[in-house]
Scaffold this motif. Structure first.
Motif, PDB file in Angstrom:
ATOM      1  N   TRP A 172       0.847  -1.200   0.000  1.00 24.98           N
ATOM      2  CA  TRP A 172       0.000   0.000   0.000  1.00 24.98           C
ATOM      3  C   TRP A 172       0.873   1.236   0.000  1.00 24.98           C
ATOM      4  CZ3 TRP A 172      -2.457   2.467   4.841  1.00 24.98           C
ATOM      5  CH2 TRP A 172      -3.337   3.498   4.471  1.00 24.98           C
ATOM      6  N   GLU A 173       0.664   2.114  -0.992  1.00 20.63           N
ATOM      7  CA  GLU A 173       1.517   3.300  -1.096  1.00 20.63           C
ATOM      8  C   GLU A 173       0.742   4.606  -1.244  1.00 20.63           C
ATOM      9  OE1 GLU A 173       4.908   3.141  -3.543  1.00 20.63           O
ATOM     10  OE2 GLU A 173       5.587   1.215  -2.754  1.00 20.63           O
ATOM     11  N   GLY A 174      -0.578   4.578  -1.091  1.00 19.13           N
ATOM     12  CA  GLY A 174      -1.276   5.849  -1.171  1.00 19.13           C
ATOM     13  C   GLY A 174      -2.777   5.711  -1.266  1.00 19.13           C
ATOM     14  N   ILE A 175      -3.442   6.858  -1.337  1.00 19.26           N
ATOM     15  CA  ILE A 175      -4.898   6.922  -1.417  1.00 19.26           C
ATOM     16  C   ILE A 175      -5.319   7.852  -2.549  1.00 19.26           C
ATOM     17  CG2 ILE A 175      -5.329   6.351   1.001  1.00 19.26           C
ATOM     18  CD1 ILE A 175      -5.601   9.349   1.575  1.00 19.26           C
ATOM     19  N   ASP A 176      -6.522   7.619  -3.040  1.00 13.33           N
ATOM     20  CA  ASP A 176      -7.084   8.421  -4.129  1.00 13.33           C
ATOM     21  C   ASP A 176      -8.386   9.035  -3.618  1.00 13.33           C
ATOM     22  OD1 ASP A 176      -7.586   9.523  -6.586  1.00 13.33           O
ATOM     23  OD2 ASP A 176      -8.220   7.655  -7.534  1.00 13.33           O
ATOM     24  N   LEU A 177      -8.449  10.363  -3.607  1.00 21.25           N
ATOM     25  CA  LEU A 177      -9.599  11.092  -3.063  1.00 21.25           C
ATOM     26  C   LEU A 177     -10.340  11.789  -4.195  1.00 21.25           C
ATOM     27  CD1 LEU A 177      -7.787  12.811  -0.050  1.00 21.25           C
ATOM     28  CD2 LEU A 177      -8.845  10.532  -0.119  1.00 21.25           C
ATOM     29  N   ASN A 178     -11.689  11.792  -4.102  1.00 22.45           N
ATOM     30  CA  ASN A 178     -12.451  12.478  -5.136  1.00 22.45           C
ATOM     31  C   ASN A 178     -13.763  12.988  -4.562  1.00 22.45           C
ATOM     32  OD1 ASN A 178     -13.560  13.462  -7.517  1.00 22.45           O
ATOM     33  ND2 ASN A 178     -13.051  11.669  -8.734  1.00 22.45           N
ATOM     34  N   SER A 179     -14.867  12.307  -4.835  1.00 23.27           N
ATOM     35  CA  SER A 179     -16.194  12.860  -4.532  1.00 23.27           C
ATOM     36  C   SER A 179     -16.452  13.045  -3.048  1.00 23.27           C
ATOM     37  CB  SER A 179     -17.282  11.964  -5.138  1.00 23.27           C
ATOM     38  OG  SER A 179     -17.217  10.656  -4.601  1.00 23.27           O
ATOM     39  N   GLY A 180     -15.744  12.308  -2.197  1.00 26.41           N
ATOM     40  CA  GLY A 180     -15.952  12.438  -0.758  1.00 26.41           C
ATOM     41  C   GLY A 180     -15.514  13.766  -0.187  1.00 26.41           C
ATOM     42  N   PHE A 181     -14.857  14.601  -1.018  1.00 25.25           N
ATOM     43  CA  PHE A 181     -14.377  15.905  -0.564  1.00 25.25           C
ATOM     44  C   PHE A 181     -14.889  17.033  -1.457  1.00 25.25           C
ATOM     45  CE2 PHE A 181     -11.613  12.800   1.241  1.00 25.25           C
ATOM     46  CZ  PHE A 181     -11.290  13.296   2.493  1.00 25.25           C
ATOM     47  N   GLU A 182     -16.017  16.797  -2.118  1.00 27.22           N
ATOM     48  CA  GLU A 182     -16.534  17.772  -3.075  1.00 27.22           C
ATOM     49  C   GLU A 182     -17.743  18.538  -2.552  1.00 27.22           C
ATOM     50  OE1 GLU A 182     -15.335  16.183  -7.504  1.00 27.22           O
ATOM     51  OE2 GLU A 182     -17.273  15.582  -6.703  1.00 27.22           O
ATOM     52  N   SER A 183     -17.836  19.789  -2.987  1.00 27.07           N
ATOM     53  CA  SER A 183     -19.043  20.584  -2.794  1.00 27.07           C
ATOM     54  C   SER A 183     -19.932  20.504  -4.035  1.00 27.07           C
ATOM     55  CB  SER A 183     -18.676  22.050  -2.508  1.00 27.07           C
ATOM     56  OG  SER A 183     -17.866  22.571  -3.547  1.00 27.07           O
ATOM     57  N   ALA A 184     -19.326  20.146  -5.162  1.00 28.33           N
ATOM     58  CA  ALA A 184     -20.017  19.921  -6.437  1.00 28.33           C
ATOM     59  C   ALA A 184     -19.054  19.112  -7.286  1.00 28.33           C
ATOM     60  CB  ALA A 184     -20.377  21.246  -7.111  1.00 28.33           C
ATOM     61  N   PRO A 185     -19.539  18.415  -8.331  1.00 32.37           N
ATOM     62  CA  PRO A 185     -18.625  17.632  -9.162  1.00 32.37           C
ATOM     63  C   PRO A 185     -17.470  18.472  -9.704  1.00 32.37           C
ATOM     64  CG  PRO A 185     -20.875  17.034  -9.668  1.00 32.37           C
ATOM     65  CD  PRO A 185     -20.946  18.215  -8.747  1.00 32.37           C
ATOM     66  N   GLY A 186     -16.257  18.055  -9.359  1.00 34.84           N
ATOM     67  CA  GLY A 186     -15.070  18.765  -9.816  1.00 34.84           C
ATOM     68  C   GLY A 186     -14.613  19.897  -8.932  1.00 34.84           C
ATOM     69  N   MET A 187     -15.354  20.205  -7.872  1.00 37.42           N
ATOM     70  CA  MET A 187     -14.979  21.291  -6.956  1.00 37.42           C
ATOM     71  C   MET A 187     -14.723  20.706  -5.568  1.00 37.42           C
ATOM     72  SD  MET A 187     -14.786  24.093  -8.626  1.00 37.42           S
ATOM     73  CE  MET A 187     -14.695  25.251  -7.265  1.00 37.42           C
ATOM     74  N   LYS A 188     -13.469  20.799  -5.135  1.00 35.44           N
ATOM     75  CA  LYS A 188     -13.073  20.208  -3.863  1.00 35.44           C
ATOM     76  C   LYS A 188     -13.108  21.236  -2.740  1.00 35.44           C
ATOM     77  CE  LYS A 188     -12.084  16.290  -5.935  1.00 35.44           C
ATOM     78  NZ  LYS A 188     -12.505  16.632  -7.307  1.00 35.44           N
ATOM     79  N   ASP A 189     -13.459  20.752  -1.534  1.00 32.01           N
ATOM     80  CA  ASP A 189     -13.399  21.562  -0.322  1.00 32.01           C
ATOM     81  C   ASP A 189     -11.947  21.550   0.149  1.00 32.01           C
ATOM     82  OD1 ASP A 189     -13.381  22.489   2.308  1.00 32.01           O
ATOM     83  OD2 ASP A 189     -15.360  21.657   2.760  1.00 32.01           O
ATOM     84  N   ALA A 190     -11.194  22.552  -0.219  1.00 29.04           N
ATOM     85  CA  ALA A 190      -9.755  22.561   0.015  1.00 29.04           C
ATOM     86  C   ALA A 190      -9.410  22.579   1.500  1.00 29.04           C
ATOM     87  CB  ALA A 190      -9.110  23.749  -0.692  1.00 29.04           C
ATOM     88  N   GLN A 191     -10.205  23.258   2.312  1.00 22.57           N
ATOM     89  CA  GLN A 191      -9.907  23.315   3.746  1.00 22.57           C
ATOM     90  C   GLN A 191     -10.062  21.937   4.384  1.00 22.57           C
ATOM     91  OE1 GLN A 191     -12.363  26.420   5.431  1.00 22.57           O
ATOM     92  NE2 GLN A 191     -10.904  28.012   4.861  1.00 22.57           N
ATOM     93  N   THR A 192     -11.146  21.246   4.029  1.00 19.27           N
ATOM     94  CA  THR A 192     -11.351  19.887   4.556  1.00 19.27           C
ATOM     95  C   THR A 192     -10.253  18.961   4.069  1.00 19.27           C
ATOM     96  OG1 THR A 192     -13.740  20.230   4.643  1.00 19.27           O
ATOM     97  CG2 THR A 192     -12.966  17.959   4.658  1.00 19.27           C
ATOM     98  N   LEU A 193      -9.878  19.095   2.808  1.00 14.35           N
ATOM     99  CA  LEU A 193      -8.790  18.286   2.268  1.00 14.35           C
ATOM    100  C   LEU A 193      -7.485  18.534   3.016  1.00 14.35           C
ATOM    101  CD1 LEU A 193      -9.086  18.324  -1.632  1.00 14.35           C
ATOM    102  CD2 LEU A 193      -8.807  16.305  -0.188  1.00 14.35           C
ATOM    103  N   ALA A 194      -7.179  19.788   3.272  1.00 15.63           N
ATOM    104  CA  ALA A 194      -5.922  20.123   3.945  1.00 15.63           C
ATOM    105  C   ALA A 194      -5.853  19.480   5.327  1.00 15.63           C
ATOM    106  CB  ALA A 194      -5.769  21.634   4.044  1.00 15.63           C
ATOM    107  N   ARG A 195      -6.949  19.539   6.063  1.00 14.68           N
ATOM    108  CA  ARG A 195      -6.973  18.921   7.401  1.00 14.68           C
ATOM    109  C   ARG A 195      -6.817  17.409   7.297  1.00 14.68           C
ATOM    110  NH1 ARG A 195     -11.130  22.862   8.154  1.00 14.68           N
ATOM    111  NH2 ARG A 195     -12.724  21.295   7.716  1.00 14.68           N
TER     112      ARG A 195
END
Length: 214
Positions: A172-195
């Protein structure tokens, strides 16, 4: 540990996610995806590995997009053959091959791809190509005995942290993040991601597993 954030399109959001600590950033080059990138963004990240995500695209198409988006790697979500992976890899791109896994015996599908891919990505089975946003039983990966390192995907969201802390595998060498951190398709919640990224990297540095970069 690699943290890949996928499905990026908006230039401002790309900058925000780059600052949030992503190591890799995915750009979806599949027209049926709601996160399809139909033009080169005004800003491309400079401090991350740029990954193009494709579904059954001809190698020539992947290579054209790789040039347009200045990609370092391709992630293949369709039924691409080992020969296709090998051709792209020999072009100088890193290759990530995605597999939707439901049961342990399905892991044998990865065997012909050993040696022609740099990473595998294990995701949730679904009717459409690409991610479903749903999690799967990661315990099936205990049966993975291959030598190719993998990224873990499948509905990872802020509430997944405890499960990630508990997960262990030598490849195991990493994770892939996508819709679980979105406010809309293609738009990420950067603050939540940073934490989330900061906590994930702190956890994996305390409990070191494999670490790899391109």
């Amino acid at each position: 540990m690699i943290v890949k954030v996928c499905g990026m399109r908006d230039a401002v959001n790309i900058r925000e996610v780059e600052r949030a600590g992503a190591d890799w950033m995915g750009f979806i080059c599949y027209e049926r995806s709601p996160r399809f990138i139909d033009r080169v963004p005004e800003y491309l990240p400079q401090k991350v590995v740029r990954v193009g995500v494709f579904v059954n695209a001809a190698p020539e198409v992947c290579l054209r997009q790789a040039e347009a988006l200045a990609l370092h790697a391709v992630q293949l979500h369709g039924t691409e053959s080992p020969d296709c992976c090998d051709r792209l890899r020999k072009s100088g791109l890193k290759v990530v091959k995605a597999f939707a896994i439901h049961r342990a015996e399905e892991l044998q599908i990865t065997e012909p791809y050993a040696g022609v891919c740099d990473y595998f990505l294990f995701d949730t089975p679904c009717l459409q190509y690409g991610g479903s946003g749903r999690s799967f039983d990661w315990s099936v990966l205990e049966h993975y005995r291959g030598s190719t390192p993998f990224l873990l995907s499948g509905g990872i969201r802020p509430e997944s942290m405890e499960a990630l802390k508990a997960f262990r595998h030598p490849r195991w060498e990493g994770i892939d993040l996508n819709s679980g951190f979105e406010s809309a398709p293609g738009m990420k919640d950067a603050q939540t991601l940073a934490r989330f990224i900061a906590e994930f990297k702190k956890t994996t540095s305390i409990n070191p597993l494999n670490t790899s970069t391109l």
